[in-house]
Structure formats: C-alpha cells, structure tokens
Design an enzyme around this catalytic site. Sequence first.
Site, PDB file in Angstrom:
ATOM      1  N   LYS A   1      60.467  57.014  87.489  1.00 48.01           N
ATOM      2  CA  LYS A   1      59.019  56.855  87.310  1.00 48.01           C
ATOM      3  C   LYS A   1      58.632  57.345  85.922  1.00 48.01           C
ATOM      4  O   LYS A   1      59.092  58.402  85.482  1.00 48.01           O
ATOM      5  CB  LYS A   1      58.295  57.647  88.401  1.00 48.01           C
ATOM      6  CG  LYS A   1      56.776  57.488  88.417  1.00 48.01           C
ATOM      7  CD  LYS A   1      56.198  58.249  89.599  1.00 48.01           C
ATOM      8  CE  LYS A   1      54.689  58.139  89.688  1.00 48.01           C
ATOM      9  NZ  LYS A   1      54.154  58.840  90.891  1.00 48.01           N
TER      10      LYS A   1
ATOM     11  N   SER B   1      51.419  56.330  93.830  1.00 47.37           N
ATOM     12  CA  SER B   1      51.438  55.926  92.439  1.00 47.37           C
ATOM     13  C   SER B   1      52.816  55.470  91.973  1.00 47.37           C
ATOM     14  O   SER B   1      52.952  54.863  90.907  1.00 47.37           O
ATOM     15  CB  SER B   1      50.952  57.085  91.557  1.00 47.37           C
ATOM     16  OG  SER B   1      51.803  58.215  91.696  1.00 47.37           O
TER      17      SER B   1
ATOM     18  N   SER C   1      52.406  59.805  97.037  1.00 45.77           N
ATOM     19  CA  SER C   1      52.981  58.783  96.164  1.00 45.77           C
ATOM     20  C   SER C   1      54.453  58.527  96.374  1.00 45.77           C
ATOM     21  O   SER C   1      54.996  57.557  95.842  1.00 45.77           O
ATOM     22  CB  SER C   1      52.733  59.157  94.696  1.00 45.77           C
ATOM     23  OG  SER C   1      51.355  59.207  94.417  1.00 45.77           O
TER      24      SER C   1
END
Length: 564
Positions: free
Chosen positions: A52, A126, A150
């Site tokens: 990420k 996210s 997330s």
Amino acid sequence: MAILQLLDRLDARGADPTWITRLARTEVLARADAAARLPDAAPLRGLTFAIKDNIDLADVPTTAACPDFGYTPERSATAVQRLVDAGAVPLGKTNLDQFATGLVGVRSPYGVPENPFDAAYIPGGSSSGSAVAVAAGLCDFSLGTDTAGSGRVPAAFNNLVGLKPTKGLLSTRGVVPACRSLDCVSIFTRTIAEAARVLGVAAAFDPEDPFSRVAAPPVADESWPPRVGVPRATQLEFFGDDDAAKLFSAAVERWRALGAAIVEIDFAPFLEAARLLYEGPWVAERYAAIRAFIEAKPEALHPVTRKIIEGARGQTAVGAFESTYKLAALRRRAETVWDDIDVLLTPTAGTIYTVAQVEADPIRLNSNLGYYTNYMNLLDLCAVAVPAGFLPNGLPWGVTLVAPAFHDDRVLRLGARFLGEKPPARVLASSGATTRLAVCGAHLSGLPLNHQLTSLGARLVRATRTAPTYKLFALPNTTPPKPGLVRTAVDEAGAGAIEVEVWEFSLEAFGRFVAAIPAPLGIGTIALEDGSTVQGFLCEATAVRGARDVTAYGGWRGFLASLA
C-alpha cells in the site's frame, strides 16, 4: 519462469489503477534472482507482494495517493524489510483512499481500482489496490493498513482473508500515519495459512517504533468447541440488504454445525466506541499526521478527504480528555464480554455499494461500512476477515472473527476451521522481544547443527556476508567439523567477507541457545557488509593458532565443497 509470466500479465493490463508505482521489470527480476539464491529455509522465498502506497519501500516514491505529498524514502518500512529479508519480492506500490481516509476505495487521484467481481462496485478501502492486487492474481499477498477497517472491508469485497493484527505487533515505522496511536499494518492473502506465514515473518518488536509492543500471547489460546459471540438481533445492521443478512445467518449456522456454542452479546459498547473514532477527537490525529502539508496545500487533497480531516479543527483538548474517559469506560464494559465468549463473530460490512452510490453520498455510506469495524483499534482488539459466501449479484461477502489483543493465533486458527482449512501452527507462541544471530559454520541451513536453531523456533531472516575484515579457520578435532571466525585489523592481509546466515530468536530461546555454546566459541558483535551489526559466533584467537585458514573459500560451505 513464473515471475516472467506474472510480469507479462501485469504489463498486459496496461494503465491499471490498482497501482500507483510498479517496479521496473529489471528490478523485479533482480530481486527475484536474489531471493532465489536464499536458502530453502527462507520462509517467504520467491513469493511476490504488493505494498500500500502509504508504506515505505526504499528508493520508491511514497505518495499516500496525494502526488504533491510524495517523497522517496531511503529506508523501507520495518515490516517491508522483514518480508524482503525473508525472500519475498515486492512488485510495487498500490492505490488507496487518500491518506488512508475511507473504507470505499474511490478517493484517489490515481483512479479507482476495479473490483474483480464487478467493476461497477467499490473495491473497498482504504487498502483498495492491495486487496485488488491479490484478488486479481497479480501477487501472492499484500500489505495494507487498518485504522478503522481498511484491512477488513476490502477483504470482504474481494473474497480474501484480511488479517488486522494486534496494535503494535507489526511495526508502523515507515508508515504514513492516519491515526498514529491506532494504525496497524494489515495483511491480505487468499488463505489463512498464507496469512499466518506472513505474520510469522512480519511480527516483531521494533525499538525504533514508539508504538511497537512486545507480543504477550496467552498461555492457552484455544478451546474447543469455542463459544462464538454474536450481536443481539436488534443490534445487527445490514442497511436494507436482506441477502447479506441471510449470509450472516448461514455463517452462524455453520459455526453451530461445527459444534460451537452461539452466545448473544450486548454489542452496544462496541458501537458506542465506533462512533468515537470520527465523532470524537481521534480525527484530530489525522490532522496532526499531515498538519504542515494540509495547512500549506489544502487544495492538494481530495475534496472528501479534506472535508473529513479539516473537521478536526473544531476539536479541543478538553474534548479529547472527555472522550478518553468515555472510551475507558466503554473498554471496561466491552471487556466483560470476553468472560462469556472466546471469539466474536460479526459481518465485516453490512452491505456493499456501487461506485456511483458512494460518489453521490460519500460520507454517510462510508460511515455505514464502518459499523462493524471502527471500534476495533480503540478497544485494542485483533481480527481476521474471512470469506462467507456470495450475494445473488455475484459479489463476495464476508464475516470477521474478533478477539482481545495478542489472541491473533486464536482468530487465525478459528478462521481456518470456519473455512475448512487445517489450522496453522501458532505464530506468536515464541514471538515477542527478539534478537538476531549470525551463524557461519555447522549451523548454516542444511548443515549438521542447523536443527539446534529450528528446534528453538528460530527463523532464517537472510543470507549475507560479513564486512571484509574477518578470517575463517577450520578448527581441529571438532565433531561435526566447525570453523572459527576471527575479526582482524582493517588492513590485515588475507582478511575477507565471510558467508553468514542471520537467524531470529525469541529472547528466551536465544538465552537457551547461548548457554549451550562450548568453548572456544562465543557470541560477540559482527559487522555485516551493508554496515549493520548483529550478534554472531566468534572464536577465541588462541584457538586458531595452527588451524587451517579457509578465508579464501568465502565461507564454510565453500570450504566443505572444496573437500568434496
């Protein structure tokens, strides 16, 4: 070669909003080649992973999905470096809800990663790109973050396992903060076994991270049959999605069929804690994380992200204390639940929305998705999200297993039983505070004394070499044959860099190992070729007088090969 086929697949996708930055093909191949040269015992050798883009990978830009915020770190995040040292190959940095603020996966200037099951629906956020990368078969596993859900909501929407470890179990050094006191590095995989395998490498105390914690797993972490808690029927919320409600009922019945005792619990303190995350002062942590940037360039933020984070300006220190006291009371109420249950079962998200629905009503629908997730880190819990079937529209749906901090093994093993997998070996039983040891002789992988390391639960971290200031000698009259490593003066003739392996022990196991080391060997500080230092085997100088100097072979394996 599998890595070449994977790179061809990635290239064939063209401009793919799953990624913000992909590593060049030549770099991936070089990293894969280096991983292939690691010993067979390297726990993640050759596995590919995505990161990420709010987690640092050395010399690769970190943007947090905000181009103007971007920077290029010199060091990888601790969790990333541990994975690379264990043989995993990074492929690139993935898309996310900007500054990890959102559960939807659509708040990014880099586009919306496509949900592999239906591009009209959100991928979840996210950690959207990280989940999609695994679900689409673009990597073996991925790293996300999880502050409010997330690491779990994207797992549910992409038919994945999403592990949210105990806070502080994985270091957050090198992670762009969302709420620094609550942030977790999360793991996406296709199976529980893979999640446990990655966790076993990534989890470790990090003295450079002030929020890192020494693992403290319970002595007994599993009972069977388990007592599975579920919220009261009046506290369940599916936001009008009757099909999701049916899948949750089926999940409860699956546990009942496995022999579990189903126990209704009062979910109220969990829900009240969840509301504090965005309605209380913790949103001010999001502002604090990027304060200088948002005050200098507010226009650089996604409009929804900016609206949420700028809402923190109304928070006060008095309000922060008041909310802290309220949370403490809620935590105490929630703690009583664990007297009656072993694990809590909830939906991961009550429903799923289309991209169009979220763009039309971004904040309310996002809030709905956090109904079962926002309380988690405030109450210091761990969880694993697992697949639990498909909705009639073909989209995946999932449930989450929740337990107190450091019961990560419990949720993984129970998650495996729910999915019909073999429960993995416990990961945290020998973790906690750790130390590393460099070995250079009979303890190397595949050699006669290596079992002394593995029997104590030690894990191979990496293969490397010492700085070029050491000599290696074949010690006489040793069974099995052993070398002695001696440090020399910097300019001493005949010195060289010696092959070593770095292994990681729990402190308790390390103490047991060191106590059994016979003279003339001992433990000292060894300098490695990259400039770092580690504890390792050294030999008394008097013991190598008259011994054969085998430095020129580059290591003990090289010397043994010459004898053969």
